[in-house]
Design a protein around this motif. Structure first.
Motif, short mmCIF file in Angstrom:
data_model
loop_
_atom_site.label_atom_id
_atom_site.label_comp_id
_atom_site.label_asym_id
_atom_site.label_seq_id
_atom_site.Cartn_x
_atom_site.Cartn_y
_atom_site.Cartn_z
N LYS A 114 141.37 112.30 69.13
CA LYS A 114 142.92 112.25 69.55
C LYS A 114 143.41 112.28 68.06
O LYS A 114 143.17 111.50 67.32
N ASN A 115 144.76 112.90 68.31
CA ASN A 115 145.52 113.13 67.01
C ASN A 115 144.87 113.75 66.06
O ASN A 115 145.44 113.80 64.94
N LYS A 116 144.06 114.67 66.26
CA LYS A 116 143.49 115.61 65.26
C LYS A 116 143.20 116.93 65.92
O LYS A 116 143.02 116.87 67.35
N TYR A 117 143.08 117.97 65.17
CA TYR A 117 142.71 119.31 65.87
C TYR A 117 141.38 119.46 65.89
O TYR A 117 140.73 118.51 65.26
N ILE A 118 140.89 120.07 66.88
CA ILE A 118 139.53 120.42 67.08
C ILE A 118 139.03 121.61 67.21
O ILE A 118 139.47 122.56 68.14
N LEU A 119 138.24 122.31 66.51
CA LEU A 119 137.74 123.65 66.54
C LEU A 119 136.25 123.60 66.90
O LEU A 119 135.48 123.17 66.48
N PHE A 120 136.33 124.13 68.37
CA PHE A 120 134.93 124.39 69.03
C PHE A 120 134.34 125.80 68.85
O PHE A 120 135.28 126.79 68.78
N VAL A 121 133.22 126.00 68.20
CA VAL A 121 132.47 126.91 67.79
C VAL A 121 131.28 127.19 68.36
O VAL A 121 130.44 126.28 68.19
N ASN A 122 130.81 128.14 69.25
CA ASN A 122 129.43 128.37 69.92
C ASN A 122 128.72 129.14 68.69
O ASN A 122 129.06 129.82 68.11
N VAL A 123 127.81 128.26 68.27
CA VAL A 123 126.79 128.83 66.96
C VAL A 123 125.47 129.14 67.29
O VAL A 123 124.98 128.85 68.31
N ALA A 124 125.01 129.86 66.31
CA ALA A 124 123.44 130.48 66.57
C ALA A 124 123.06 130.87 64.98
O ALA A 124 123.67 131.05 64.16
N SER A 125 121.93 130.22 64.77
CA SER A 125 120.99 130.57 63.49
C SER A 125 120.68 131.99 63.01
O SER A 125 120.55 132.31 61.96
N LYS A 126 120.67 132.93 64.03
CA LYS A 126 119.98 134.19 63.83
C LYS A 126 120.82 135.14 64.21
O LYS A 126 120.46 136.43 64.81
#
Length: 170
Positions: A36-48
């Motif tokens: 809370k009181n921070k921005y959150i950047l959600f990123v669906n990630v993949a290694s390949k």
């Protein structure tokens, strides 16, 4: 000018993002209310994936703004089976190749019948109060504001250091 596209008005979210349960890559519960009181950047990630090099820019973005931003990598194997690894393999890959120190979650589904509640919130206006979206590919990004509101989402081609994202952090 007439447009066939109409944007739905923003409404109040039906639930708080901070109440959603998700575990870290190593299985420990993550309390999103810690951000809370921070921005959150959600990123669906993949290694390949062709976009995997964005880990480097995600780490730079986190390093530059960690006083007001948490980057959350969300491993997903739903696009071209490009994240087949175990939690240990993912952790090792991210640290050794990109020096990742931002938060990484357990591997989840970001779309479909088994879509995780986090991505239900991120992609459904009825839950986030802002907009509907569909996760198109690995490294799609969702920016949540300091008060838990969905600000916007960005397709994979948007570099994490792009001004479309960073201008929101000022």
């Amino acid at each position: 000018m007439f447009s066939i596209f109409s944007s739905s008005p923003k409404t109040s979210p039906s639930e708080s993002i901070y109440s959603i349960k998700i575990n870290s890559l190593t299985g420990e519960p993550i309390d999103l209310s810690d951000y809370k009181n921070k921005y959150i950047l959600f990123v669906n990630v993949a290694s390949k994936c062709g976009f995997t090099k964005q880990y480097e820019e995600l780490q730079k973005l986190y390093d530059l703004h960690k006083d007001k931003l948490m980057v959350v990598g969300v491993p997903c194997n739903q696009f071209g089976a490009q994240e087949p690894g175990t939690f240990k393999e993912i952790e090792t890959f991210c640290k050794q190749n990109y020096g990742v120190t931002f938060l990484m979650t357990e591997k989840i589904d970001v779309k479909g019948a088994n879509q995780h509640p986090l991505y239900q919130w991120l992609t459904k206006q009825s839950k986030n109060g802002n907009t509907n979206s569909t996760v198109k590919w690995n490294f799609q990004k969702y920016l949540v504001g300091k008060n838990g509101e969905l600000i916007d989402y960005y397709y994979s081609i948007t570099n994490p250091l792009n001004s479309k994202i960073t201008n929101n952090l000022k």
